[in-house]
Design an enzyme around this catalytic site. Sequence first.
Site, mmCIF file in Angstrom:
data_model
loop_
_atom_site.group_PDB
_atom_site.id
_atom_site.type_symbol
_atom_site.label_atom_id
_atom_site.label_comp_id
_atom_site.label_asym_id
_atom_site.label_seq_id
_atom_site.Cartn_x
_atom_site.Cartn_y
_atom_site.Cartn_z
ATOM 1 N N CYS A 133 0.834 -1.204 0.000
ATOM 2 C CA CYS A 133 0.000 0.000 0.000
ATOM 3 C C CYS A 133 0.869 1.255 0.000
ATOM 4 O O CYS A 133 0.358 2.362 -0.107
ATOM 5 C CB CYS A 133 -0.976 -0.013 1.169
ATOM 6 S SG CYS A 133 -0.184 -0.171 2.762
ATOM 7 N N HIS A 149 9.274 -12.225 4.235
ATOM 8 C CA HIS A 149 8.647 -11.037 3.666
ATOM 9 C C HIS A 149 7.636 -10.446 4.627
ATOM 10 O O HIS A 149 6.847 -11.169 5.224
ATOM 11 C CB HIS A 149 7.997 -11.373 2.319
ATOM 12 C CG HIS A 149 8.992 -11.774 1.285
ATOM 13 N ND1 HIS A 149 9.037 -13.038 0.760
ATOM 14 C CD2 HIS A 149 10.003 -11.072 0.695
ATOM 15 C CE1 HIS A 149 10.036 -13.111 -0.121
ATOM 16 N NE2 HIS A 149 10.630 -11.935 -0.167
ATOM 17 N N CYS A 221 -18.625 -40.048 -0.816
ATOM 18 C CA CYS A 221 -19.646 -41.046 -1.121
ATOM 19 C C CYS A 221 -20.590 -40.425 -2.147
ATOM 20 O O CYS A 221 -21.028 -39.297 -1.972
ATOM 21 C CB CYS A 221 -20.409 -41.419 0.151
ATOM 22 S SG CYS A 221 -21.875 -42.405 -0.168
ATOM 23 N N CYS A 290 -41.239 -41.148 -45.041
ATOM 24 C CA CYS A 290 -42.170 -40.908 -46.143
ATOM 25 C C CYS A 290 -41.894 -39.517 -46.701
ATOM 26 O O CYS A 290 -41.699 -38.576 -45.943
ATOM 27 C CB CYS A 290 -43.593 -41.001 -45.618
ATOM 28 S SG CYS A 290 -44.794 -40.206 -46.676
ATOM 29 N N CYS A 293 -45.239 -37.244 -45.334
ATOM 30 C CA CYS A 293 -45.497 -36.954 -43.917
ATOM 31 C C CYS A 293 -44.250 -37.123 -43.053
ATOM 32 O O CYS A 293 -44.268 -36.828 -41.869
ATOM 33 C CB CYS A 293 -46.637 -37.818 -43.380
ATOM 34 S SG CYS A 293 -46.211 -39.574 -43.281
ATOM 35 N N CYS A 303 -43.076 -55.527 -53.260
ATOM 36 C CA CYS A 303 -42.162 -54.914 -54.196
ATOM 37 C C CYS A 303 -41.658 -53.584 -53.669
ATOM 38 O O CYS A 303 -41.941 -53.189 -52.560
ATOM 39 C CB CYS A 303 -42.847 -54.702 -55.537
ATOM 40 S SG CYS A 303 -44.155 -53.486 -55.414
ATOM 41 N N CYS A 308 -47.255 -45.315 -47.936
ATOM 42 C CA CYS A 308 -47.334 -44.914 -46.530
ATOM 43 C C CYS A 308 -48.799 -44.865 -46.117
ATOM 44 O O CYS A 308 -49.682 -44.759 -46.967
ATOM 45 C CB CYS A 308 -46.674 -43.546 -46.382
ATOM 46 S SG CYS A 308 -46.788 -42.851 -44.730
ATOM 47 N N HIS A 326 -47.342 -49.497 -61.331
ATOM 48 C CA HIS A 326 -46.073 -50.201 -61.314
ATOM 49 C C HIS A 326 -46.247 -51.663 -61.714
ATOM 50 O O HIS A 326 -47.339 -52.223 -61.662
ATOM 51 C CB HIS A 326 -45.462 -50.142 -59.915
ATOM 52 C CG HIS A 326 -46.230 -50.966 -58.907
ATOM 53 N ND1 HIS A 326 -47.470 -50.590 -58.438
ATOM 54 C CD2 HIS A 326 -45.921 -52.131 -58.297
ATOM 55 C CE1 HIS A 326 -47.895 -51.486 -57.568
ATOM 56 N NE2 HIS A 326 -46.986 -52.444 -57.466
ATOM 57 N N CYS A 336 -34.350 -45.227 -60.791
ATOM 58 C CA CYS A 336 -33.381 -44.671 -59.842
ATOM 59 C C CYS A 336 -32.213 -45.619 -59.628
ATOM 60 O O CYS A 336 -32.095 -46.284 -58.618
ATOM 61 C CB CYS A 336 -34.035 -44.373 -58.513
ATOM 62 S SG CYS A 336 -34.712 -45.820 -57.686
#
Lengths: 601, 194
Positions: A133, A149, A221, A290, A293, A303, A308, A326, A336
């Site tokens: 100080c 000190h 514990c 799906c 949805c 197949c 859905c 189909h 695809c």
Amino acid sequence: MESVEYISSDDENELDYYSSDRDDSNDDALINDDDDDRSNWLPNKGSSSKVITKESLLAAQREDLRRVMELLSLREHHARTLLIHYRWDVETIFAVLVEKGKDRLFTEAGIPNPESHDPVSLVSTSTMMCDICMEDMPSCDMTKMDCGHCFCNTCWTEHFIVKINEGQSRRIRCMAHKCFAICDESVIRNLVSKRHPDLAEKFDRFLLESYIEDNKMVKWCPSTPHCGNAIRVEEDAFCEVECSCGNQFCFSCLCEAHSPCSCAMWQLWTKKCRDESETVNWITVHTKPCPKCHKPVEKNGGCNLVSCICGQAFCWLCGGATGRDHTWSSIAGHSCGRYKEDREKQSERAKRDLYRYMHYHNRYKAHTDSFKQESKLKETIQGKVAILEGKESQLRDFSWVTNGLYRLFRSRRALSYSYPFAFYMFGDELFNDEMTKEDLEIKQHLFEDQQQQLETNVEKLSKFIEEPFDSFTEDKIMEIRMQVINLSVITDNLCKKMYECIETDLLGSLQFGIHNIAPYHSKGIEKATELPVSWTAKQCAGDKRKRLEEPTTGGSSESDRPSGSGSSEETDFPAQKMARTDGFGGGMFDLNLPAEVIDRN
Amino acid sequence: MVDFSRVQKELQECNKDINVSGISVNPKSDNLSNLIGTITGPVGTPYEGGTFKIDIDLPGGYPFEPPKMKFATKVWHPNISSQSGAICLDILKDQWSPALTIKTALLSIQALLSAPAPDDPQDAVVAQQYLKDYQTFANTARYWTESFAKTSSAGVEEKVGKLAEMGFPEALVRTTLEAVGGDENLALEKLLSG
């Protein structure tokens, strides 16, 4: 989709089971009971693990402190500093002493050389400047630390408060630049208590709790709500213990006792059971969302044009929305790419993994369920024994019933945890590169033989114990008695053998991974014994009360103690370590009294 | 609460020997907890000739908590962020001791300018450059000193103007100046040699 629901509901039950097991441990399990008839089951004397309560915390560390003080002729606060620095490992301290010498040992821990220390001698008439100080102060308002000190008390106090609030209570260094000396705890305590008595108490607590927090042989514990105790083990940290509050746990990972699973396996297993990752896996592989949805749709044959329940038709191969026109091999207006082998393999694999998991999980679950059922047997058994004892009979000793029941619990436990063990031991998650497939297969057969034998005998034992033998004739009872005694011995031996197989043939032969398990004890999980609260602690309590009555100390009492605002220390610890709700500081110990004084008394 | 009487004394002490140390500290405003420190670049370093301003914030616990310091002047140095001016120096963090002062901290920062510690960097880019291509590092550091740490940064503009007047394209002048660390004569030589 049925299996999905099955597993999830299954797991919920299981979680309930465990949590309820913990919450009301008293009505649930024999393991947590303090009944007299238990004394012949469990060793209560000579157990190596100890329960440390807040009352015995000081006594618990006394021996370590004394050893260090005697060996190095140190004062208590220096011994504590040394022990905190070396994490309460007296052996390490001795090793460093031998290896590096006393001076290095001390400097590394921040203890000023005791020989060079000259007692605080300040001429009380002069004034000195405090370098912090920068004010001139009468010498009586200054304090010289062991390192030499010297600063004014106001600055020291401020420094201590900042450090305690920073969570540094256990290593508050001198204020001088490049001075690594740890400050004398009694100076800290005295100065801080004049301004903040509650903070001084907290400081004491943190110092004392170093024995738990900084020590690998002592752990809180893990009970919730926290019982306030800690457990100390000797030598081996891979063990299972029971706290005096009744909580049984694995000392190494603080989870429920899970031997012969290793901690790593148990962690994986609980995680697996919790997040149902296999189920999720199944859904991803077996269903497709799906396109309209977005609900997962399972293909139940037929197949590749799937429709859905919302009415949308889509191609199973690519997941794209299509029309309904189909043939068997193609969808009108839709094309695809080709059949993908990868995807098929992936789905095969996921299916296999799921079935494997279900196999082990079902058995694990079945045995824990049985364990739960059998736990309720205790009362019925006691009832039966009471009836038999009331009868005029040659048979007087019924310890075989309770012994048999206890053996059943013990083996059932080992059996149920052996399934998650096997799941990981023989799966490819953990030990893929450890041994050849053939090797592993041989070992698996060996292990499964052991497991099977144990399983058969455990079931037999269970069957005999559940017999309504109280209504049987004496001859029949004698027969059951023989069976139960026999089976008790057999299952115990089989458990031992299974552990032996696990420890030496399986885990012992690992080259890369290290998996330690808590060893099998015929007598069950060791119950930690309470450390005696030494009379010195009571003495301290008396002293503390006296001290608190003096107005100079600020007169804090437990009731008006603030809950420690402004401290970061409490939040800095791992959650499990700080899970307890009540604090220490019940006035049971007083660090103001050095050990020497107490010992002399 | 900051110990203002100590800060006051520190300021007096520090400003006594400005000429010797090249370090001064002044309050930013009326409030003694915001200060501006000034250090000169050490001789024989790329920072020579520069005057660096450092923002000093004294926390409530000062001097028991370290002062918060950062460069207000942009500087190119491995341990100082070239973006924010944040300083990586142990005594400003866990090695702070209440016995240290603002002046000793500034002296340490000055010492850091002459002895960078690239293995413990604040600015990874600068540290990489320091380790791999010291020459470029030194040039950049010198240029930054020229551009930002000279009392008027018009100095650079002036030089650019002068050289551009000689007929060199301005962009080229700028990059050349930067490459030689802002030295007008060196830049001219380089420009002439092509």
